[in-house]
Design a protein around this motif. Structure first.
Motif, PDB file in Angstrom:
ATOM      1  N   GLN A 121      48.514 -22.714  34.066  1.00 27.69           N
ATOM      2  CA  GLN A 121      47.642 -23.699  33.418  1.00 27.69           C
ATOM      3  C   GLN A 121      46.962 -23.059  32.197  1.00 27.69           C
ATOM      4  N   ASP A 122      46.980 -23.768  31.065  1.00 28.44           N
ATOM      5  CA  ASP A 122      46.355 -23.361  29.792  1.00 28.44           C
ATOM      6  C   ASP A 122      47.125 -22.271  29.044  1.00 28.44           C
ATOM      7  N   LYS A 123      47.934 -21.522  29.713  1.00 28.80           N
ATOM      8  CA  LYS A 123      48.696 -20.478  28.995  1.00 28.80           C
ATOM      9  C   LYS A 123      50.122 -20.917  28.718  1.00 28.80           C
ATOM     10  N   GLY A 124      50.521 -21.991  29.392  1.00 30.78           N
ATOM     11  CA  GLY A 124      51.886 -22.462  29.224  1.00 30.78           C
ATOM     12  C   GLY A 124      52.860 -21.545  29.923  1.00 30.78           C
ATOM     13  N   TRP A 125      54.052 -21.463  29.339  1.00 25.05           N
ATOM     14  CA  TRP A 125      55.075 -20.615  29.949  1.00 25.05           C
ATOM     15  C   TRP A 125      54.860 -19.168  29.530  1.00 25.05           C
ATOM     16  N   VAL A 126      54.826 -18.284  30.519  1.00 23.66           N
ATOM     17  CA  VAL A 126      54.579 -16.869  30.249  1.00 23.66           C
ATOM     18  C   VAL A 126      55.854 -16.077  30.559  1.00 23.66           C
ATOM     19  N   ARG A 127      56.224 -15.214  29.622  1.00 25.10           N
ATOM     20  CA  ARG A 127      57.447 -14.434  29.812  1.00 25.10           C
ATOM     21  C   ARG A 127      57.177 -13.248  30.727  1.00 25.10           C
ATOM     22  N   VAL A 128      58.088 -13.006  31.643  1.00 29.11           N
ATOM     23  CA  VAL A 128      58.001 -11.799  32.444  1.00 29.11           C
ATOM     24  C   VAL A 128      59.417 -11.258  32.621  1.00 29.11           C
ATOM     25  N   ASP A 129      59.556  -9.937  32.449  1.00 33.44           N
ATOM     26  CA  ASP A 129      60.891  -9.346  32.518  1.00 33.44           C
ATOM     27  C   ASP A 129      60.981  -8.443  33.732  1.00 33.44           C
ATOM     28  N   PRO A 130      61.475  -8.984  34.830  1.00 33.50           N
ATOM     29  CA  PRO A 130      61.489  -8.184  36.068  1.00 33.50           C
ATOM     30  C   PRO A 130      62.376  -6.952  35.956  1.00 33.50           C
ATOM     31  N   THR A 131      63.416  -7.012  35.143  1.00 38.04           N
ATOM     32  CA  THR A 131      64.331  -5.866  35.048  1.00 38.04           C
ATOM     33  C   THR A 131      63.610  -4.630  34.524  1.00 38.04           C
ATOM     34  N   SER A 132      62.616  -4.882  33.662  1.00 43.63           N
ATOM     35  CA  SER A 132      61.932  -3.737  33.063  1.00 43.63           C
ATOM     36  C   SER A 132      61.060  -3.018  34.077  1.00 43.63           C
ATOM     37  N   ALA A 133      60.889  -3.632  35.253  1.00 44.91           N
ATOM     38  CA  ALA A 133      60.043  -2.986  36.257  1.00 44.91           C
ATOM     39  C   ALA A 133      60.814  -1.959  37.069  1.00 44.91           C
ATOM     40  N   VAL A 134      62.132  -1.967  36.951  1.00 46.29           N
ATOM     41  CA  VAL A 134      62.909  -1.000  37.716  1.00 46.29           C
ATOM     42  C   VAL A 134      62.531   0.402  37.256  1.00 46.29           C
ATOM     43  N   ALA A 135      62.302   1.281  38.250  1.00 43.49           N
ATOM     44  CA  ALA A 135      61.904   2.641  37.886  1.00 43.49           C
ATOM     45  C   ALA A 135      63.035   3.316  37.122  1.00 43.49           C
ATOM     46  N   PRO A 136      62.702   3.999  36.017  1.00 40.88           N
ATOM     47  CA  PRO A 136      63.749   4.618  35.192  1.00 40.88           C
ATOM     48  C   PRO A 136      64.673   5.517  35.992  1.00 40.88           C
ATOM     49  N   SER A 137      64.156   6.163  37.013  1.00 35.45           N
ATOM     50  CA  SER A 137      64.978   7.091  37.783  1.00 35.45           C
ATOM     51  C   SER A 137      66.070   6.371  38.562  1.00 35.45           C
ATOM     52  N   ARG A 138      65.906   5.056  38.692  1.00 35.52           N
ATOM     53  CA  ARG A 138      66.890   4.351  39.510  1.00 35.52           C
ATOM     54  C   ARG A 138      67.882   3.529  38.657  1.00 35.52           C
ATOM     55  N   VAL A 139      67.944   3.889  37.393  1.00 33.13           N
ATOM     56  CA  VAL A 139      68.951   3.240  36.551  1.00 33.13           C
ATOM     57  C   VAL A 139      70.261   4.001  36.702  1.00 33.13           C
ATOM     58  N   ASP A 140      71.323   3.262  36.832  1.00 32.43           N
ATOM     59  CA  ASP A 140      72.670   3.823  36.958  1.00 32.43           C
ATOM     60  C   ASP A 140      72.865   4.981  35.972  1.00 32.43           C
ATOM     61  N   VAL A 141      73.350   6.106  36.508  1.00 32.77           N
ATOM     62  CA  VAL A 141      73.415   7.317  35.680  1.00 32.77           C
ATOM     63  C   VAL A 141      74.225   7.084  34.392  1.00 32.77           C
ATOM     64  N   SER A 142      75.341   6.359  34.567  1.00 32.52           N
ATOM     65  CA  SER A 142      76.196   6.160  33.397  1.00 32.52           C
ATOM     66  C   SER A 142      75.474   5.351  32.332  1.00 32.52           C
ATOM     67  N   LEU A 143      74.477   4.602  32.763  1.00 33.31           N
ATOM     68  CA  LEU A 143      73.781   3.758  31.809  1.00 33.31           C
ATOM     69  C   LEU A 143      72.541   4.411  31.250  1.00 33.31           C
ATOM     70  N   GLN A 144      72.094   5.468  31.958  1.00 32.30           N
ATOM     71  CA  GLN A 144      70.784   5.990  31.643  1.00 32.30           C
ATOM     72  C   GLN A 144      70.627   6.378  30.173  1.00 32.30           C
ATOM     73  N   ALA A 145      71.592   7.132  29.706  1.00 33.67           N
ATOM     74  CA  ALA A 145      71.512   7.598  28.327  1.00 33.67           C
ATOM     75  C   ALA A 145      71.412   6.410  27.380  1.00 33.67           C
ATOM     76  N   GLU A 146      72.268   5.467  27.644  1.00 33.04           N
ATOM     77  CA  GLU A 146      72.295   4.262  26.838  1.00 33.04           C
ATOM     78  C   GLU A 146      70.944   3.549  26.874  1.00 33.04           C
ATOM     79  N   MET A 147      70.424   3.437  28.071  1.00 37.92           N
ATOM     80  CA  MET A 147      69.164   2.714  28.229  1.00 37.92           C
ATOM     81  C   MET A 147      68.017   3.435  27.547  1.00 37.92           C
ATOM     82  N   MET A 148      68.007   4.747  27.719  1.00 36.65           N
ATOM     83  CA  MET A 148      66.932   5.509  27.106  1.00 36.65           C
ATOM     84  C   MET A 148      66.984   5.329  25.595  1.00 36.65           C
TER      85      MET A 148
END
Lengths: 662, 305
Positions: free
Chosen positions: A461-488
């Motif tokens: 209410q009053d703020k309208g639609w609020v964006r939230v990105d659940p993927t960004s909450a994943v702890a960096p240590s738990r990102v797939d190793v092959s992707l880590q470099a890319e993600m960083m």
């Protein structure tokens, strides 16, 4: 001039070697596209010729052997591809035969034939790649072909300069540009290569996270964004809104059909960014804009869920202008229809999750603290980010949230929205792109297909639609190793990446940015130059506003100018004629009109006596002319121009020539 | 002057029947101070023509029959020890004469052929270190058999270049051959032909030929022709500058014969093939000879306006 018939002139070993070099040069870009075994076959003939030539050995190959080789190669190509049709098999066959042609080249005409073919063979490279680097390579290759062609046909080939070949090529460039710009274009391609469709990352109009087991990251540009305002948005705000998916059937998220009934309610506030988006063809109607787009030029439409839609499918690259305000409020109040859509969940599925969500919500008390709780949960619990998640077909949310706990953005966004809806908070999935690479050379953001992303929105209410990105909450240590470099590196999942990082790029980055800039120019202005652009250009030249007869006049003028220019060039070969020659020429023209033409090898004496023999009645007119002409031309080599006799004689010749009556 | 030449022409044409153009070219060659090469099969009247020319022009005449064992000294002469004077005295060879008829020149060895070289080019011979002037006018008429005949040593290119004109007589027209057969051999007629000219008069004529004007336009045309021979792929090599000079000389002489005091392009065209044909060597596989290529070049080169 007597020249030996072409079929009698033999090809020297040196010329054959230069042909082999040309072939290697022409075939190189094609070899990159061919399977390695075919590359070996294609390389055989030129290298054989070069080696034998180097050893001063004969390059002769038995005709029957050559026939057998050609047949075997053709059969092999058929075996390899199972057909001769289609791009790959066709090109492979042509390229093999082209290289084998060298082995049966003995005659001089083969030399010219192979070189002429080379131009066409090189053009086949464009069937595989249209990238920017081919252009300089093409210029190099064409220069070499022209050089070898000119050298091979020159009288004395020992010291033949590069310059004429380069000059020819450069001279042809403006003509090429002119034809490129103005030659009439068809609205579509004349023919199309049967292409293969590959699946990979990118945005589609539905989202079914459960049934994907592997997601390929595609390293191709999706769109480029150039801001017209000086300020750039914060890196953490780089969410490019594409589609809003509100309807969920337990497996697939889709756009809601009821969405069109809802009226638009977007309040612009905060900073507004204006920018141009150059979108690669998607074959879909939606457009992308920085979250939250607030206004849009052109015929495209801004929908009530703050997404953009074009009036037609994007089959070719387009460019549009949008302004966005990251702090804008979407739907301050929620209509009952919208609320209903965004709370809907399929009956009898994911019961465990529903139970869990209701429990947690009652603990948290408010929507905001519940969202924080959920993000906390993802961060603390062993949730993994991976591009190769297990398949979760039934009860996807339960399966993901409680068992596998690994997936990519779609799983997170999907489950997150499910949880919120179960707790009675209106929520929906938004898909689009996130992040982007800033090109300092061109001053634009490059967003690639692999930047595709999905996130969630919930309504307060009053703020309208609020964006939230659940993927960004994943702890960096738990990102797939092959992707880590890319993600960083890209840092789009984790907002910790500072803006300053963009500025401290090395020269390699700089080079790759420069390259993308050049490539984008190439794409935009050369490859995508189509009928519409051509019409735009003509419009810009204001040709349409002119009456038709003006245009016709201009065209006629240009044609005449070209003809005049050519005529001048041709007539200049006779060098500037002096008065004697002009008068003589006038007489010759007069006689030619009467049907007597001088052969080029005929002198005046011979010609005039022939004419007088045929037409004795002209003797009185022609004899003085011949006499004066010969006197002026041949009698004295060092006739002073001021000499009185000379002047009298010349005046008489001119007069006689002018008033010649036959 | 020209009337005398006409009389000479007349006489020569009576001796060598039906070969007006060849006779004319022979006279042109003489007037241009060049040497003449007549190439044809045996028995075509080469020697007769050569003989008649020397007689008619009233020149001192020597004939050398070239054979494979002919030595240079046989041409130039040698110094022989004179017992009475206790000294070597020089006995001039046949070359010390105004007209040399070198018969069947390609039957001699190259060594002997080259003995003629210096004489032809420089109008002098050097024997045992002493250089002796040759009489003036000096004129070599050589005859040769076609190179493919057995027992011939083809003339080296350097020597061919020294002949101003090469003529080929060819088979006579049947009509003339008939009258030849009826009237019997002409050789005797050639020997008994009366001189129509003194050598002083010939020198005077040659001087007049020198004075003929060659305009810039003619030189341009000539250069075009010469350059064309250098560019033609059918020739092993193009014409030398000496060949260019030779064409000019011959064209002048021809113009003088036509009673003109300037050269016109037609003069150049008229003498071109005879002057140039033997200096050009057609390349490789083409079945052409120098004359054919020269003819083709002539036909394809435009006369400057």
């Amino acid at each position: 001039m007597l020249v030996l018939p072409e079929n009698q002139r033999q090809l020297s070993s040196n010329k054959k070697q230069s042909l082999a070099l040309v072939q290697l040069l022409i075939l190189f870009p094609l070899m990159l596209q061919l399977p390695i075994i075919l590359t070996a076959i294609v390389l055989f003939a030129p290298i054989y010729v070069l080696v034998r030539g180097r050893l001063n050995q004969s390059m002769a190959v038995n005709r029957w052997l050559l026939l057998i080789i050609s047949l075997l190669v053709a059969i092999f190509v058929y075996q390899y591809y199972g057909t001769f049709r289609g791009k790959d098999a066709g090109v492979a066959l042509i390229v093999c035969m082209y290289s084998l042609k060298l082995l049966e080249s003995w005659k001089y005409r083969d030399f010219n034939l192979i070189l002429t073919l080379s131009f066409f063979i090189f053009a086949m490279t464009f069937l595989f790649t249209q990238s920017f680097w081919v252009l300089p390579y093409m210029f190099l290759a064409f220069a070499v072909i022209i050089y070898v062609l000119m050298r091979g046909n020159a009288y004395a080939s020992i010291s033949f300069s590069w310059k004429p070949a380069l000059k020819l090529l450069l001279l042809s460039a403006p003509l090429m540009v002119l034809l490129f710009l103005f030659f009439p274009r068809l609205p579509g391609p004349l023919w199309k290569m049967p292409g293969q469709l590959t699946s990979g990352s990118g945005v589609s109009d539905t989202m079914s996270p459960g049934d994907i087991s592997t997601l390929n990251l595609i390293d191709e540009p999706a769109f480029r964004v150039k801001f017209t305002t000086d300020a750039l948005p914060k890196t953490s705000d780089l969410y490019w809104r594409g589609l809003v998916l509100e309807s969920y059937d337990g497996i697939t998220w889709r756009e809601s059909e009821q969405r069109s009934d809802i009226t638009k309610n977007i309040q612009t506030q905060g900073e507004v960014f204006e920018y141009f988006v150059t979108l690669e063809p998607t074959r879909q109607r939606w457009l992308f804009g920085l979250d939250v787009p607030v206004s849009l030029r052109q015929q495209s439409r801004l929908k009530s869920d703050a997404t953009l839609v074009a009036p037609y499918r994007i089959n070719k690259r387009i460019r549009y202008r949008v302004s966005s305000a990251p702090e804008a409020i979407i739907s301050e109040t929620l209509t009952p229809v919208a609320r209903q859509i965004n709370l809907e969940l399929p009956e009898d599925s994911n019961e465990q999750s529903k139970q869990w969500a209701i429990e947690k919500f009652t603990e948290a008390g408010s929507a905001e603290s519940f969202v924080a709780e959920l993000l906390q949960h993802i961060n603390q619990q062993p949730y993994f980010y991976t591009l190769t998640p297990p398949i979760m077909e039934r009860e996807m949310v339960d399966d993901f949230w409680f068992n596998h706990k690994s997936g990519f953005c779609e799983h997170y966004a999907s489950s997150f929205v499910f949880m919120l809806r179960a707790a009675g908070i209106p929520a929906r999935v938004v898909t689009g792109y996130q992040g982007g690479e800033y090109n300092q050379v061109g001053g634009y953001y490059l967003i690639k297909q692999k930047d595709a992303h999905a996130w969630a929105e919930y309504w307060v209410q009053d703020k309208g639609w609020v964006r939230v990105d659940p993927t960004s909450a994943v702890a960096p240590s738990r990102v797939d190793v092959s992707l880590q470099a890319e993600m960083m590196e890209r840092g789009f999942l984790f907002d910790e990446l500072p803006d300053a990082e963009l500025l401290s790029s090395g020269w390699l980055d700089y080079a790759s940015q420069w390259f993308d800039n050049a490539n984008s120019f190439w794409q935009e202005w050369v490859l995508d130059y189509n009928q519409d652009n051509q019409w735009d250009l003509l419009k810009w030249l204001k040709l349409q506003s002119l009456p038709a007869y003006y245009v016709n006049g201009i065209v006629l003028l240009v044609v005449f100018a070209v003809i005049y220019f050519l005529w001048r060039r041709i007539s200049r070969q006779h060098t500037h004629l002096d008065d004697v020659a002009k008068a003589y020429q006038r007489v010759l023209k007069r006689l030619a009109k009467k049907g007597v033409k001088k052969r080029v090898d005929e002198g005046a004496q011979q010609f005039f006596s022939r004419v007088i023999k045929q037409n004795p009645q002209w003797q009185h007119q022609l004899s003085p002319i011949l006499r004066d002409y010969q006197t002026l031309r041949y009698r004295k080599s060092a006739f002073s121009k001021k000499d009185e006799v000379f002047q009298q004689c010349l005046a008489r010749l001119k007069r006689n020539a002018r008033y010649l009556q036959l | 002057m020209q009337q005398r030449i006409d009389a000479i022409k007349q006489t020569l044409n009576n001796i060598v029947l039906g070969k007006e153009s060849q006779v004319e070219m022979a006279i042109v060659c003489l007037l241009a101070k060049g040497h003449l090469l007549i190439e044809d099969l045996p028995g075509m009247g080469k020697t007769t023509l050569a003989h008649a020319i020397s007689r008619v022009f009233g020149l001192e005449f020597q004939r050398i029959q070239f054979t494979s064992d002919l030595l240079p000294a046989d041409i130039t002469g040698t110094a022989i020890f004179d017992r009475n004077q206790q000294a070597f005295s020089f006995h001039p060879g046949p070359i010390f004469s105004q007209v040399i008829l070198a018969d069947e020149i390609n039957r001699a060895t190259p060594k002997t052929q080259s003995a003629l070289l210096e004489a032809m080019e420089e109008h002098q011979v050097t024997i045992e270190g002493e250089t002796r002037k040759l009489p003036s006018p000096f004129f070599v008429i050589a005859t040769q058999n076609p190179a493919h005949q057995i027992g011939t040593y083809p003339l080296p290119e350097s020597q061919l270049d020294r002949f101003l004109v090469r003529l080929s007589l060819g088979y006579p027209h049947p009509e003339f051959e008939k009258s030849l057969l009826l009237s019997g051999e002409k050789r005797a007629m050639a020997n008994s032909a009366k001189p129509q000219l003194t050598s002083e008069q010939l020198i005077e004529m040659q001087y007049q030929v020198e004075q003929i004007n060659v305009s810039e336009s003619i030189v341009d045309y000539l250069l075009k022709l010469v350059i064309e021979t250098r560019r033609s792929p059918d020739l092993v090599h193009g014409l030398s500058p000496r060949a260019g000079l030779a064409i000019t000389q011959a064209a002048k002489a021809y113009a003088w014969l036509q009673q003109r005091d300037f050269v016109i392009p037609e003069d150049v065209q008229h003498v071109f093939v005879s002057v140039v044909g033997h200096r050009l060597q057609a390349s490789g596989q083409s079945q052409l000879n120098g004359d054919d290529v020269a003819e083709a070049i002539l036909q394809n080169t435009a006369v400057p306006l």
